[in-house]
Design a protein around this motif. Structure first.
Motif, short mmCIF file in Angstrom:
data_model
loop_
_atom_site.label_atom_id
_atom_site.label_comp_id
_atom_site.label_asym_id
_atom_site.label_seq_id
_atom_site.Cartn_x
_atom_site.Cartn_y
_atom_site.Cartn_z
N VAL A 11 -0.10 -53.74 23.44
CA VAL A 11 0.88 -52.70 23.06
C VAL A 11 1.67 -53.25 21.88
O VAL A 11 2.09 -54.41 21.88
CB VAL A 11 1.85 -52.39 24.22
CG1 VAL A 11 2.95 -51.40 23.78
CG2 VAL A 11 1.10 -51.83 25.43
N THR A 18 5.39 -46.37 19.14
CA THR A 18 4.32 -47.20 19.72
C THR A 18 3.05 -46.95 18.91
O THR A 18 2.53 -45.83 18.91
CB THR A 18 4.10 -46.85 21.20
OG1 THR A 18 5.37 -46.93 21.86
CG2 THR A 18 3.14 -47.81 21.85
N LYS A 21 -1.43 -48.62 21.95
CA LYS A 21 -1.08 -48.22 23.32
C LYS A 21 -2.12 -48.72 24.30
O LYS A 21 -3.15 -48.07 24.47
CB LYS A 21 -0.98 -46.69 23.39
CG LYS A 21 0.02 -46.10 22.39
CD LYS A 21 -0.11 -44.59 22.30
CE LYS A 21 0.77 -44.05 21.18
NZ LYS A 21 0.45 -42.67 20.78
N GLU A 219 -4.56 -45.37 20.41
CA GLU A 219 -5.27 -45.50 21.68
C GLU A 219 -6.76 -45.71 21.44
O GLU A 219 -7.32 -45.12 20.52
CB GLU A 219 -5.11 -44.22 22.50
CG GLU A 219 -3.75 -44.11 23.12
CD GLU A 219 -3.63 -42.84 23.95
OE1 GLU A 219 -4.26 -42.78 25.02
OE2 GLU A 219 -2.93 -41.94 23.51
#
Ligand code: ATP
Length: 249
Positions: A11, A18, A21, A219
């Motif tokens: 992370v 962010t 992730k 992601e």
């Protein structure tokens, strides 16, 4: 197969944002793995965390079985991870050969010989491998973009890494030079080098990679063979910018 690199639940936050992730994947010895994804997906940030330029907020980077999370860049390099940068920065007033000699010297801190005694024959071999032997006496600033990129690869190899991170080696190059870059990556694979690659040229990454790891908005959306990943609906959607919003009809 031996795991050279393991990324565990990584992370990264910049302020309240962010940008990586919970990303996890592994790279095995002798593999070529490409990180793909649209602009802003987090590919360069991931390279920066591995090479020590950006601190992870949580998660781990394991290299050859030991955690290197948070190590300084010079320590990561000496542990055996070398990287090239999107913007190649050779020492401009040094020749191609001197640029490689410095990298060879930097990579051998334990038995560091005087710089003058570093082996020019070995430097020549690295330059030959990237197709620059005849340019060995040319100053860094006089090389073309494609040649500077190849010099970056030679400098990275000269530190004798166990893992090579190649960042956008084909960006801005002519189709001919992109092809040369692909040939270079394939020749490194033949030598058994383990490589993680970031590149926007999907036909280059698909051609040279054993596996692709696709990121979108920080992601990991999928990983697998180039064929499977490039046809995955989420990957197509990420590249086309056609994300469906939950709740929409
Ligand atoms: N130092 C930073 N501070 C704040 N945000 C940052 C920082 N570095 C990167 N970002 C943001 O993190 C996100 C991921 O950026 P990153 O450069 O890793 O993406 P990328 O996949 O490499 O994109 P590209 O293909 O355009 O190079 C982007 O939204 C970027 O604006």
């Amino acid at each position: 197969m031996k795991r050279v690199l393991e990324i565990h639940h990584l992370v990264v936050r910049f302020g309240t944002r962010t940008v990586l992730k919970d990303v996890s994947f592994a790279v095995h010895e002798g593999e070529i793995v490409s990180l793909i994804g649209p602009n802003g997906a987090g590919k360069t940030t991931l390279f920066n965390v591995i090479s020590g330029l950006v601190q992870a907020s949580s998660g781990d980077v394991i290299f050859m079985g030991r955690p290197i999370t948070g190590w300084a860049p010079h320590r990561v390099c000496r542990a055996g991870i070398a990287r090239t940068f999107q913007i190649a920065r050779p020492f401009p007033e040094m020749t191609a050969e001197e640029n490689v000699l410095i990298a060879m010297w930097f990579g051998k801190p334990s038995s560091r010989p005087p710089l003058a005694a570093v082996n020019t024959e070995e430097a020549g071999a690295w330059l030959q491998l990237v197709g620059l032997k005849e340019k060995r006496h040319t100053l860094g600033k006089e090389l073309t973009l494609s040649e500077q990129r190849r010099l970056e690869v030679a400098r990275a190899l000269a530190t004798r890494p166990s893992l090579l991170l190649l960042d956008e080696i084909a960006a801005g190059l002519s189709p001919y030079a992109v092809n040369q870059a692909a040939q270079l990556v394939l020749s490194l694979r033949e030598r058994g080098m383990t490589i993680v690659l970031v590149d926007h040229f999907l036909n280059l990454t698909a051609r040279v990679s054993d596996r692709l790891v696709a990121l979108d908005q920080g992601e990991k959306i999928v990983e697998g063979s180039p064929q499977d990943v490039l046809h995955h609906p989420e990957v197509l959607s990420a590249y086309l910018g056609e994300r469906e919003t939950a709740g929409e009809a």
